[in-house]
Design an enzyme around this catalytic site. Structure first.
Site, mmCIF file in Angstrom:
data_model
loop_
_atom_site.group_PDB
_atom_site.id
_atom_site.type_symbol
_atom_site.label_atom_id
_atom_site.label_comp_id
_atom_site.label_asym_id
_atom_site.label_seq_id
_atom_site.Cartn_x
_atom_site.Cartn_y
_atom_site.Cartn_z
ATOM 1 N N ASN A 1 0.981 -0.991 0.058
ATOM 2 C CA ASN A 1 0.411 -0.032 0.089
ATOM 3 C C ASN A 1 0.983 1.523 -0.126
ATOM 4 O O ASN A 1 1.889 1.284 1.530
ATOM 5 C CB ASN A 1 -1.254 0.063 1.344
ATOM 6 N N GLU B 1 8.134 15.631 -8.815
ATOM 7 C CA GLU B 1 7.293 14.896 -9.617
ATOM 8 C C GLU B 1 6.803 15.316 -10.656
ATOM 9 O O GLU B 1 6.619 16.135 -10.708
ATOM 10 C CB GLU B 1 6.214 13.904 -9.117
ATOM 11 N N SER C 1 7.776 16.117 -0.920
ATOM 12 C CA SER C 1 8.743 15.568 -1.292
ATOM 13 C C SER C 1 10.234 15.608 -0.768
ATOM 14 O O SER C 1 11.350 16.392 -1.507
ATOM 15 C CB SER C 1 9.160 16.633 -2.653
#
Length: 158
Positions: A38, A101, A44
């Site tokens: 999970n 990302e 970040s």
């Protein structure tokens, strides 16, 4: 529930096809070795003095809550090229770092260029010195099945 500061991290990236967009995403996770856990989505920030490893441990329990920063994109548009990227910046004295990302309809080179720019800005606004940049990037061109591109930084407590 208790959380511990991660001690190790690994960069991963994969692309895959599936019967649906969600199955394509799941298949990419399976390719990376994190399809049976999970994922707990993190923001970040990299903890100080984290050790970067090259291989996932074999003993990760099924269903484990696994702290992860990830980027993903799925598409079922034939001919579309999609990419997901993570850019990792490590500080000069390894006192921490940042992960950014990005995902989109683009090439892996374009996605990596974008996350590098993000890491550089994140360090600049904090007044940190960037020692090292790393990236994990996945790209796929959709054919006749839905496809997914996924990039991840998995953080491990041991």
């Amino acid at each position: 529930m208790s959380w511990t500061t991660p001690k190790k991290a690994i960069l991963l990236a994969a692309s895959a096809e599936g019967g649906t967009k969600l199955n394509a995403f799941d298949n990419a996770l399976l390719k990376m070795g994190i399809g049976n856990v999970n994922l707990v989505k993190l923001s970040s920030v990299i903890p100080a003095h984290i050790e970067w490893i090259d291989e996932l441990p074999k003993n990760i329990p099924i269903g484990m809550l696994l702290p992860t920063v990830y980027a993903h994109i799925e598409s079922d548009e034939p001919g579309a090229t999609i990419s997901a990227a993570l850019g990792v910046g490590i500080s000069e004295d390894n006192s921490g770092g940042l992960i950014y990302e990005y995902s989109g309809y683009c090439t892996k080179e374009e996605a990596e260029k974008m996350v590098k720019k993000m890491v550089e800005e994140g360090f600049r606004v904090r007044g940190w010195k960037l020692k090292e940049f790393k990236a994990a990037v996945a790209e796929v061109t959709v054919k006749d099945k839905p496809a997914a591109a996924v990039a991840a930084v998995v953080m491990l407590p041991y």
